[in-house]
Write a protein that holds these residues in place. Structure first.
Motif, PDB file in Angstrom:
ATOM      1  N   TYR A   1       0.829  16.041  -6.392  1.00  0.00           N
ATOM      2  CA  TYR A   1       1.549  15.233  -5.528  1.00  0.00           C
ATOM      3  C   TYR A   1       0.514  15.134  -4.341  1.00  0.00           C
ATOM      4  O   TYR A   1       0.565  14.232  -3.497  1.00  0.00           O
ATOM      5  CB  TYR A   1       2.764  16.406  -5.304  1.00  0.00           C
ATOM      6  N   TYR A   2       0.037  16.482  -3.917  1.00  0.00           N
ATOM      7  CA  TYR A   2      -0.971  16.404  -2.812  1.00  0.00           C
ATOM      8  C   TYR A   2      -2.339  15.293  -2.986  1.00  0.00           C
ATOM      9  O   TYR A   2      -2.647  14.574  -2.199  1.00  0.00           O
ATOM     10  CB  TYR A   2      -1.539  17.518  -2.611  1.00  0.00           C
ATOM     11  N   TYR A   3      -2.898  15.578  -4.330  1.00  0.00           N
ATOM     12  CA  TYR A   3      -3.958  14.658  -4.774  1.00  0.00           C
ATOM     13  C   TYR A   3      -3.406  13.277  -4.557  1.00  0.00           C
ATOM     14  O   TYR A   3      -4.381  12.347  -4.063  1.00  0.00           O
ATOM     15  CB  TYR A   3      -4.755  14.959  -5.979  1.00  0.00           C
ATOM     16  N   SER A   4      -2.243  12.601  -4.999  1.00  0.00           N
ATOM     17  CA  SER A   4      -2.031  11.331  -5.256  1.00  0.00           C
ATOM     18  C   SER A   4      -2.072  10.517  -4.040  1.00  0.00           C
ATOM     19  O   SER A   4      -2.140   9.640  -3.736  1.00  0.00           O
ATOM     20  CB  SER A   4      -0.692  11.320  -5.991  1.00  0.00           C
ATOM     21  N   ARG A   5      -1.664  11.628  -2.933  1.00  0.00           N
ATOM     22  CA  ARG A   5      -1.361  10.875  -1.665  1.00  0.00           C
ATOM     23  C   ARG A   5      -2.965  10.665  -0.843  1.00  0.00           C
ATOM     24  O   ARG A   5      -2.981   9.738  -0.330  1.00  0.00           O
ATOM     25  CB  ARG A   5      -0.690  11.832  -0.365  1.00  0.00           C
ATOM     26  N   LYS A   6      -4.001  11.406  -1.203  1.00  0.00           N
ATOM     27  CA  LYS A   6      -5.290  11.165  -0.881  1.00  0.00           C
ATOM     28  C   LYS A   6      -5.655   9.993  -1.765  1.00  0.00           C
ATOM     29  O   LYS A   6      -6.507   9.187  -1.255  1.00  0.00           O
ATOM     30  CB  LYS A   6      -6.049  12.351  -0.977  1.00  0.00           C
ATOM     31  N   PHE A   7      -5.268   9.778  -2.795  1.00  0.00           N
ATOM     32  CA  PHE A   7      -5.618   8.948  -3.633  1.00  0.00           C
ATOM     33  C   PHE A   7      -5.180   7.406  -3.182  1.00  0.00           C
ATOM     34  O   PHE A   7      -5.874   6.544  -2.969  1.00  0.00           O
ATOM     35  CB  PHE A   7      -5.024   8.780  -5.068  1.00  0.00           C
ATOM     36  N   ALA A   8      -3.954   7.778  -2.650  1.00  0.00           N
ATOM     37  CA  ALA A   8      -3.413   6.488  -2.151  1.00  0.00           C
ATOM     38  C   ALA A   8      -4.158   5.931  -0.771  1.00  0.00           C
ATOM     39  O   ALA A   8      -3.885   4.953  -0.476  1.00  0.00           O
ATOM     40  CB  ALA A   8      -1.838   6.797  -1.624  1.00  0.00           C
ATOM     41  N   ASP A   9      -4.250   6.941   0.171  1.00  0.00           N
ATOM     42  CA  ASP A   9      -5.137   6.759   1.294  1.00  0.00           C
ATOM     43  C   ASP A   9      -6.340   5.931   1.029  1.00  0.00           C
ATOM     44  O   ASP A   9      -6.403   4.700   1.685  1.00  0.00           O
ATOM     45  CB  ASP A   9      -5.535   8.154   1.636  1.00  0.00           C
ATOM     46  N   PHE A  10      -7.124   6.352   0.193  1.00  0.00           N
ATOM     47  CA  PHE A  10      -8.530   5.665  -0.200  1.00  0.00           C
ATOM     48  C   PHE A  10      -8.251   4.579  -1.118  1.00  0.00           C
ATOM     49  O   PHE A  10      -8.901   3.186  -1.084  1.00  0.00           O
ATOM     50  CB  PHE A  10      -9.656   6.797  -0.380  1.00  0.00           C
ATOM     51  N   ALA A  11      -7.366   4.619  -2.037  1.00  0.00           N
ATOM     52  CA  ALA A  11      -7.093   3.424  -3.004  1.00  0.00           C
ATOM     53  C   ALA A  11      -6.511   2.096  -2.041  1.00  0.00           C
ATOM     54  O   ALA A  11      -6.984   0.807  -2.343  1.00  0.00           O
ATOM     55  CB  ALA A  11      -6.384   3.727  -4.076  1.00  0.00           C
ATOM     56  N   GLY A  12      -5.923   2.368  -1.184  1.00  0.00           N
ATOM     57  CA  GLY A  12      -5.062   1.526  -0.366  1.00  0.00           C
ATOM     58  C   GLY A  12      -6.164   0.570   0.555  1.00  0.00           C
ATOM     59  O   GLY A  12      -6.236  -0.379   0.728  1.00  0.00           O
ATOM     60  N   LEU A  13      -7.122   1.727   0.975  1.00  0.00           N
ATOM     61  CA  LEU A  13      -8.307   1.165   1.693  1.00  0.00           C
ATOM     62  C   LEU A  13      -9.045   0.158   1.038  1.00  0.00           C
ATOM     63  O   LEU A  13      -9.337  -1.108   1.560  1.00  0.00           O
ATOM     64  CB  LEU A  13      -9.178   2.418   2.289  1.00  0.00           C
ATOM     65  N   TYR A  14      -9.831   0.756  -0.151  1.00  0.00           N
ATOM     66  CA  TYR A  14     -10.570  -0.228  -0.811  1.00  0.00           C
ATOM     67  C   TYR A  14      -9.903  -1.263  -1.489  1.00  0.00           C
ATOM     68  O   TYR A  14     -10.384  -2.482  -1.528  1.00  0.00           O
ATOM     69  CB  TYR A  14     -11.422   0.626  -1.952  1.00  0.00           C
ATOM     70  N   MET A  15      -8.722  -1.333  -1.797  1.00  0.00           N
ATOM     71  CA  MET A  15      -7.826  -2.143  -2.470  1.00  0.00           C
ATOM     72  C   MET A  15      -7.686  -3.346  -1.388  1.00  0.00           C
ATOM     73  O   MET A  15      -7.399  -4.739  -1.592  1.00  0.00           O
ATOM     74  CB  MET A  15      -6.553  -1.879  -3.252  1.00  0.00           C
ATOM     75  N   GLY A  16      -7.635  -2.826  -0.195  1.00  0.00           N
ATOM     76  CA  GLY A  16      -7.305  -3.927   0.897  1.00  0.00           C
ATOM     77  C   GLY A  16      -8.329  -4.929   0.967  1.00  0.00           C
ATOM     78  O   GLY A  16      -8.158  -6.205   1.098  1.00  0.00           O
ATOM     79  N   PHE A  17      -9.751  -4.277   1.101  1.00  0.00           N
ATOM     80  CA  PHE A  17     -10.960  -5.202   1.089  1.00  0.00           C
ATOM     81  C   PHE A  17     -10.944  -5.868  -0.129  1.00  0.00           C
ATOM     82  O   PHE A  17     -11.414  -7.186  -0.258  1.00  0.00           O
ATOM     83  CB  PHE A  17     -12.022  -4.359   1.278  1.00  0.00           C
ATOM     84  N   PHE A  18     -10.805  -5.209  -1.413  1.00  0.00           N
ATOM     85  CA  PHE A  18     -10.714  -6.099  -2.589  1.00  0.00           C
ATOM     86  C   PHE A  18      -9.937  -7.374  -2.532  1.00  0.00           C
ATOM     87  O   PHE A  18     -10.567  -8.415  -3.029  1.00  0.00           O
ATOM     88  CB  PHE A  18     -10.490  -5.106  -3.828  1.00  0.00           C
ATOM     89  N   ALA A  19      -8.732  -7.023  -2.331  1.00  0.00           N
ATOM     90  CA  ALA A  19      -7.730  -8.136  -2.379  1.00  0.00           C
ATOM     91  C   ALA A  19      -8.178  -9.226  -1.323  1.00  0.00           C
ATOM     92  O   ALA A  19      -8.140 -10.408  -1.678  1.00  0.00           O
ATOM     93  CB  ALA A  19      -6.435  -7.688  -1.883  1.00  0.00           C
ATOM     94  N   ALA A  20      -8.657  -8.785  -0.245  1.00  0.00           N
ATOM     95  CA  ALA A  20      -9.011  -9.745   1.007  1.00  0.00           C
ATOM     96  C   ALA A  20     -10.096 -10.468   0.244  1.00  0.00           C
ATOM     97  O   ALA A  20     -10.301 -12.045   0.787  1.00  0.00           O
ATOM     98  CB  ALA A  20      -9.270  -9.207   2.132  1.00  0.00           C
ATOM     99  N   LEU A  21     -11.098 -10.301  -0.387  1.00  0.00           N
ATOM    100  CA  LEU A  21     -12.230 -11.176  -0.706  1.00  0.00           C
ATOM    101  C   LEU A  21     -11.864 -11.704  -2.281  1.00  0.00           C
ATOM    102  O   LEU A  21     -11.912 -12.899  -2.297  1.00  0.00           O
ATOM    103  CB  LEU A  21     -13.474  -9.987  -1.165  1.00  0.00           C
ATOM    104  N   MET A  22     -11.302 -11.091  -2.976  1.00  0.00           N
ATOM    105  CA  MET A  22     -11.067 -11.820  -4.380  1.00  0.00           C
ATOM    106  C   MET A  22      -9.891 -12.832  -4.316  1.00  0.00           C
ATOM    107  O   MET A  22      -9.938 -13.755  -5.212  1.00  0.00           O
ATOM    108  CB  MET A  22     -10.783 -10.573  -5.345  1.00  0.00           C
ATOM    109  N   LEU A  23      -8.742 -12.432  -3.608  1.00  0.00           N
ATOM    110  CA  LEU A  23      -7.643 -13.343  -3.736  1.00  0.00           C
ATOM    111  C   LEU A  23      -8.065 -14.609  -2.793  1.00  0.00           C
ATOM    112  O   LEU A  23      -7.484 -15.770  -2.605  1.00  0.00           O
ATOM    113  CB  LEU A  23      -6.553 -12.807  -2.996  1.00  0.00           C
ATOM    114  N   SER A  24      -9.244 -14.577  -2.101  1.00  0.00           N
ATOM    115  CA  SER A  24      -9.709 -15.903  -1.424  1.00  0.00           C
ATOM    116  C   SER A  24      -9.877 -17.063  -2.288  1.00  0.00           C
ATOM    117  O   SER A  24      -9.718 -18.202  -1.773  1.00  0.00           O
ATOM    118  CB  SER A  24     -11.068 -15.618  -0.504  1.00  0.00           C
ATOM    119  N   VAL A  25     -10.247 -16.941  -3.521  1.00  0.00           N
ATOM    120  CA  VAL A  25     -10.437 -17.976  -4.340  1.00  0.00           C
ATOM    121  C   VAL A  25      -9.288 -18.376  -5.247  1.00  0.00           C
ATOM    122  O   VAL A  25      -9.242 -19.276  -6.151  1.00  0.00           O
ATOM    123  CB  VAL A  25     -11.690 -17.697  -5.476  1.00  0.00           C
TER     124      VAL A  25
END
Length: 353
Positions: free
Chosen positions: A155-179
């Motif tokens: 429970y505790y670790y998954s929130r830290k996971f969501a913190d950084f996964a959300g950060l990196y996935m935001g940049f991933f989606a912003a670049l990859m979805l451009s095509v």
């Protein structure tokens, strides 16, 4: 619509840059969250060896730090005050008198007393620097027991996971979805598509669904991978680890953000007949979403900004809390995405030839 989704997913899977992006996301999340996986019970008398000070303004259990309760915090502060005043040349008797004078004062009163009587203005910061202390094996194990009784480790670790996964996935989606719309918005392709009998709703929803499914695929890989890592790392301590904690955090704190990003790309691509203007816009959008601030107590944190596409969980592993208004904001993102998609469909209809 199914054909559109299938085609776009196949196109992404064929791109080497897509897989490089997935690996970079995994590496980024792992590098930021792996230290928390070293949290464990200590053997009797064992000490965590590092060169960190005995007290700190923040610290994690895997570093040997524990949060000081009010009484413990005040005691540590007094001890640090004694040491600093002695180093400044004050006598033992004078230092002891100072401590006796402030012992029963409220904190603000004690700060003011030290400022006025001794021209010593660092007491407030010294108090902040004694918020965490290095605990013994027994204290650390007892603290972990208390936390594990409330919630499983995942429970505790998954929130830290969501913190950084959300950060990196935001940049991933912003670049990859451009095509995602890039090929279709080329002049001749765009005009040809508008002569086809395909319905606007099916086209727009097909493209957006494909982009969203791609993000879901990457997140599914992340969920499974970090769930397994969590099990492997914490096996010796016997911590409870549940996959659903990762899934819940992903659904609540990441998927609405991905939906908003792909919806914005659809709107920009259809307005400008080119999705690339969406890249700088979404980068700025993420900067806005990721900006934190300090409260009245000068404590840094993240408040959920209106329509932000990131949810951050700063602070120590066992103290993570959902930012204020995060649940409302995530709901607004879903509703806003639906509205954006309806507008995109209308734009597509109006530009038929």
């Amino acid at each position: 619509m199914i054909a559109i989704i299938r085609r776009e997913i196949k196109n992404y899977f064929k791109r080497p840059l897509f897989w490089i992006g997935v690996l970079l996301v995994i590496y980024g999340v792992y590098s930021n969250t792996s230290p928390y996986l070293h949290t464990r019970y200590l053997a009797e008398g064992e000490k965590i060896m590092n060169d960190k000070p005995d007290t700190s303004n923040e610290g994690e259990v895997y570093e040997g730090y524990l949060p000081a309760g009010p009484k413990k915090h005040r005691k540590l502060w007094h001890e640090q005050l004694k040491q600093v005043l002695l180093e400044d040349g004050e006598t033992d008797a004078k230092v002891q008198k100072v401590i006796e004078n402030i012992e029963n004062m409220e904190l603000e009163e004690a700060y003011h007393y030290l400022d006025e009587k001794y021209d010593w203005y660092g007491s407030r910061y010294l108090y902040e620097d004694t918020a965490y202390f290095k605990g013994t094996a027994e204290e650390i194990n007892s603290y972990l027991d208390q936390k594990m009784e409330k919630m499983p480790f995942s429970y505790y670790y998954s929130r830290k996971f969501a913190d950084f996964a959300g950060l990196y996935m935001g940049f991933f989606a912003a670049l990859m979805l451009s095509v995602l719309f890039l090929q279709d918005t080329k002049r001749h392709t765009y005009e040809l598509l508008h002569t086809k009998p395909i319905r606007a709703g099916k086209y727009v929803l097909g493209k957006v669904s494909a982009g969203f499914i791609i993000c879901m695929f990457v997140l599914a890989v992340l969920n499974l991978l970090f769930w397994l890592l969590c099990i492997v790392y914490t096996r010796e301590s016997g911590f409870e680890v549940h996959l659903w904690n990762f899934i819940i955090s992903t659904v609540l704190y990441i998927l609405p953000n991905m939906l908003m990003i792909v919806s914005v790309y659809a709107l920009i691509a259809l307005i400008f007949k080119n999705p690339l203007p969406g890249v700088p816009f979404l980068i700025l959008y993420m900067v806005y979403s990721n900006a934190g601030g300090r409260n009245a107590d000068n404590v840094f944190g993240y408040a959920a900004r209106p329509f932000a596409i990131m949810v951050r969980f700063p602070g120590q592993l066992f103290d993570v809390m959902q930012p204020p208004m995060a649940a409302i904001n995530q709901s607004l993102l879903i509703l806003s995405s639906a509205a954006i998609l309806l507008i995109s469909i209308q734009i597509w209809k109006r530009r038929r030839v």
